[in-house]
Scaffold this active site. Structure first.
Site: not given
Ligand SMILES: Cc1cc2nc3c(=O)[nH]c(=O)nc-3n(C[C@H](O)[C@H](O)[C@H](O)COP(=O)(O)O)c2cc1C
Length: 330
Positions: A197, A90, A157-158, A94, A226, A155
């Site tokens: 996390k 994925n 993805n940021t 966010f 994660n 994450s």
């Protein structure tokens, strides 16, 4: 998510929740969890499905990640199934309605008796130098309604988010947030644990340095881990090169090794929630044996549905007991 909410409203999930009577509560970080199985962040991104997820057997539902301002996330498609591997990639980025809406949704939940964790992050357009302001804004708003607060540093993805896992950056952030937590505890007359996390893509030296930061800074709990950027376990799949984080079965080994390394450095002084690749009781047992006090699932819930939640909730107490007694057979 819509189907789950609708089924909950019509009372249809009640039938599924019958097995939850067998829950064995456990106290971790001063919180009473009805069982050891939680939903990992990123499925209930808005926090509007808590009651339905609770009916399916989760003792804890972690909602978010929330950012101070709402954001759309990345363009679709942004989630891919790697079916033979029981995995997902994925790059959601966010997508969320913002912390105010998240908090309002928690207040609307009515039937859930478990723990609501609120996972917080920074907006994509907030530079890392100002990231602490975003986390602080979310912490202040989430504090009154949260069971615990998870600070997402991991994450993929940021852009740049994982840089906050550097020892100096995470020490500064932890100090800032712990200072605020102290004030909020006095203001609201309750202690809400603060968890970080982390990613599975950390080497031994990074894990050692971060553990020192967490111990020195008085972190209340750790969530490991994660999703991963590593594609070694799915290299032959045609979707393997999609950008984003890989989750599900191929993540299990790597994530558990990172958990085990953290557990050995933390020496039981900071409780760990084990997440990453759990798709069976055996996997959950591995997490517990590696040092997890609680577990979370996400991808296996997508593939296997609520039956897995109930099985884990029902059987994990036996596993824990066996681990305590040193019985490797269970
Ligand atoms: C589609 C998707 C979205 C996710 N979004 C978030 C998120 O917003 N915040 C977060 O901390 N983790 C997020 N995660 C990571 C999960 O919480 C979990 O750490 C990871 O998927 C590993 O667990 P699993 O192998 O059981 O899925 C997301 C995972 C997936 C698959």
């Amino acid at each position: 998510m819509v189907a789950m909410r609708t089924a909950e409203k019509c009372g249809m999930l009640g039938l599924l929740s019958r097995g939850c009577d067998a829950d064995v509560p456990v106290e971790v970080m001063g919180l009473k969890f009805p069982n050891r199985v939680g939903l990992a962040a990123g499925l209930d991104k808005d926090g509007d499905t808590i009651d339905a997820l609770g009916r399916l057997g989760f003792g804890c539902v972690e909602i978010g990640t929330f950012t101070p301002r709402p954001q759309f996330g990345n363009p679709q498609p942004r989630v891919f199934r790697l079916i033979p591997h029981e995995a997902l990639i994925n790059r959601m980025g966010f997508n969320n309605p913002g912390i105010d809406a998240g908090v309002a949704n928690v207040r609307k939940s009515q039937t859930f008796r478990g723990i609501v964790g609120i996972n917080i992050g920074k907006n994509k357009d907030t530079p890392n130098e100002n990231a602490a302001d975003d986390y602080l804004a979310c912490l202040r708003k989430a504090y009154p309604v949260a069971g615990y607060i998870a600070v997402n540093l991991s994450s993929p993805n940021t852009p740049g988010l994982r840089d906050l896992q550097g020892a100096a950056a995470s020490a500064r952030l932890l100090e800032t947030l712990k200072t605020e937590q102290l004030k909020l505890a006095a203001e609201h007359c309750k202690q809400v644990p603060l968890l970080f996390k982390v990613a599975p893509d950390l080497d031994e030296e990074q894990i050692r340095d971060l553990s020192r930061v967490f111990l020195d800074g008085g972190l209340d709990g750790l969530i490991a881990t994660n999703t991963t950027l590593d594609r070694a376990a799915v290299a032959v799949h045609p979707r393997a090169d999609e950008a984003g984080g890989l989750s599900g079965r191929p993540l299990m080994q790597k994530s558990t090794e990172v958990l085990r390394a953290f557990a050995s450095h933390l020496g039981g002084r900071i409780p760990i929630i084990g997440v990453g690749g759990i798709s069976s009781l055996e996997d959950a047992r591995e997490k517990i044996r590696a040092g997890a006090a609680l577990v979370q699932i996400y991808t296996a819930f997508i593939y296997q549905g609520p039956k897995l939640v109930r099985n884990l909730a029902r059987l994990l107490p036996l596993v824990v007991l066996a681990c305590l007694c040193g019985n490797a057979l269970l």
